[in-house]
Design an enzyme around this catalytic site. Structure first.
Site, PDB file in Angstrom:
ATOM      1  N   SER A 151      42.864  68.136  44.217  1.00  0.00           N
ATOM      2  CA  SER A 151      44.022  68.258  43.324  1.00  0.00           C
ATOM      3  C   SER A 151      45.263  67.595  43.917  1.00  0.00           C
ATOM      4  O   SER A 151      45.338  67.328  45.113  1.00  0.00           O
ATOM      5  CB  SER A 151      44.313  69.735  43.053  1.00  0.00           C
ATOM      6  OG  SER A 151      44.792  70.346  44.228  1.00  0.00           O
ATOM      7  N   CYS A 152      46.249  67.364  43.059  1.00  0.00           N
ATOM      8  CA  CYS A 152      47.483  66.685  43.464  1.00  0.00           C
ATOM      9  C   CYS A 152      48.481  67.694  44.005  1.00  0.00           C
ATOM     10  O   CYS A 152      49.654  67.714  43.593  1.00  0.00           O
ATOM     11  CB  CYS A 152      48.085  65.940  42.289  1.00  0.00           C
ATOM     12  SG  CYS A 152      46.950  64.747  41.615  1.00  0.00           S
ATOM     13  N   ASP A 153      48.056  68.561  44.895  1.00  0.00           N
ATOM     14  CA  ASP A 153      48.946  69.527  45.514  1.00  0.00           C
ATOM     15  C   ASP A 153      48.704  69.455  47.008  1.00  0.00           C
ATOM     16  O   ASP A 153      47.556  69.537  47.452  1.00  0.00           O
ATOM     17  CB  ASP A 153      48.656  70.932  44.980  1.00  0.00           C
ATOM     18  CG  ASP A 153      49.691  71.935  45.453  1.00  0.00           C
ATOM     19  OD1 ASP A 153      49.937  72.007  46.676  1.00  0.00           O
ATOM     20  OD2 ASP A 153      50.263  72.644  44.606  1.00  0.00           O
TER      21      ASP A 153
END
Ligand SMILES: *Cc1c(COP(=O)(O)O)cnc(C)c1O
Length: 390
Positions: free
Chosen positions: A337-339
């Site tokens: 994920s983009c975290d």
């Protein structure tokens, strides 16, 4: 092939072919999938049952609430520790008797207490005055046990100070419960999840026994001791085999709590973790620079899609690939994920084959507990962890 512990061997994993591995090997999966083998749940139930003596087993539903898991455990005679209305409903729908389901969360919605009482649930946990008042209002006359705080937990995944109360508060709550017309039957505690060796329980049991004795001295006729969970799963570090572990814990309990009428144990992780494997895939292998010591390996599963217990790198899962015969090297392992917190292991990198590349299958062993329900609905568009029960 998978790692298991022989039911009563001291602690060495033995390798034997499994139905689970055969099932996984024969199929392709287009998203991360937890595969649970009900026969392994059953074997673990029987192994714990054999060690727990006269204690009642209340499976902690939150560890894995798959309907088929609950149904199998009902068939085997397990009782249940439920934390919410939905968990209670699940157990009852799968055939559990209300007398065998305890409402063990110390933080309950008043309307859920009323609903549970109406369903025939009679045993509730509490660690505060206000909670006792809610129970007295919504389940008048119910049996309650008081949850004690464990100050220093030996578990790899401690439950800290969020739950329980100290000795003086607990004694006061027993009196208060009586004054409210409730039936205070005993105490509960949780030693901390993933307490790897039975001997690690001793200091906590000593602490709890002193409080139990104080309550008896104060005139309370206690009949129930709920020793909670903490039973471990194999994540690569040595643990005691389940039957021997459970037997040792119960022997320590019997020695410290003579004449207690009812003992309850609430295994969660120790019941289901080893019955599941996650099938995942490598999405990218990269280096940030020529000087980078470690490769970065990005999987299609991460912190938000089932592997929440990598928080603080507390629980260290075992990874297996088809290339494990190749030379191995350290990797930083991350989710898709983009975290930026979606990194699984960085402080202590993980050894993976140097030849690993995108598209390779990765098996994550012993992931049947605290994975499927720790998965976000669709963060970043990644689907929640799929569950297949065989
Ligand atoms: C989570 C929980 C358990 C199960 O703990 P494990 O360490 O997974 O065995 C047992 N009892 C209570 C009250 C819990 O909240």
């Amino acid at each position: 092939m998978t790692l298991h512990f022989a039911a009563d061997a001291p602690s060495f994993p033995v390798v034997r072919p499994s139905r689970l591995d055969g099932f996984v090997a024969d199929r392709s999966f287009d998203k991360p999938t937890l595969v649970m083998d009900l026969d392994l749940v059953e074997a673990q139930y029987r192994a714990l049952r054999a060690g727990l003596g006269r204690a009642d087993i209340h499976y902690a539903v939150k560890a894995n609430p798959a309907r088929q898991v609950i149904a199998r455990l009902v068939d085997l005679g397990s009782h249940f520790d439920a934390a919410s209305k939905a968990e209670i409903a699940l157990c009852l729908e799968e055939g559990a008797d209300p007398s065998e389901v305890s409402f063990g969360n110390t933080i309950k919605r008043a309307s859920d207490i009323a609903w549970a009482w109406d369903q025939g649930i009679t045993l509730f946990a509490a660690d505060a005055e206000e909670e006792l008042e809610k129970i007295a209002d919504n389940a008048p006359g119910a049996s309650v046990y008081i949850r004690l705080i464990v100050e220093v937990s030996p578990g790899d995944w401690p439950l800290t100070r969020k739950f329980g109360c100290d000795r003086d508060t607990a004694l006061r709550l027993l009196d208060y419960a009586k004054a409210l017309g409730l039936n205070p039957v005993g105490f509960s505690f949780h030693v901390g999840s993933q307490t790897r060796q039975a001997a690690m329980w001793a200091p906590t049991l000593d602490e709890m026994a002193a409080i139990w004795a104080a309550a008896i001295d104060a005139g309370h006729a206690l009949s129930l001791l709920n020793i909670g969970g903490g039973f471990p799963a194999f994540y690569g570090e040595e643990i005691d085999a389940p039957t021997a572990y459970a037997a040792q814990v119960i022997a320590m309990v019997e020695a410290r709590f003579p004449n207690v009428a009812t003992i309850m144990a609430e295994p969660g992780r120790g019941m289901v973790a080893e019955a599941g494997v996650i099938v995942a895939e490598v999405m990218l292998v990269s280096r940030k620079s020529d000087r980078d010591m470690h490769r970065w390996v990005y999987l299609d599963i991460g912190r938000f899609s089932g592997l929440a217990e990598t928080e603080g790198e507390a629980i260290r899962y075992q990874f297996q690939t088809a290339r494990d015969g190749d030379p191995m090297g350290p990797c930083i392992l991350a989710g898709p994920s983009c975290d930026s917190v979606d990194v699984l292991y960085e402080k202590r990198p993980v050894l993976l084959p140097v030849s690993l590349k995108s598209g390779d299958r990765v098996l994550i062993r012993n992931t049947g507990a605290y994975t499927s329900t720790y998965s976000t609905v669709c963060f970043n568009g990644f689907p929640p962890l799929d569950v297949v029960v065989i």
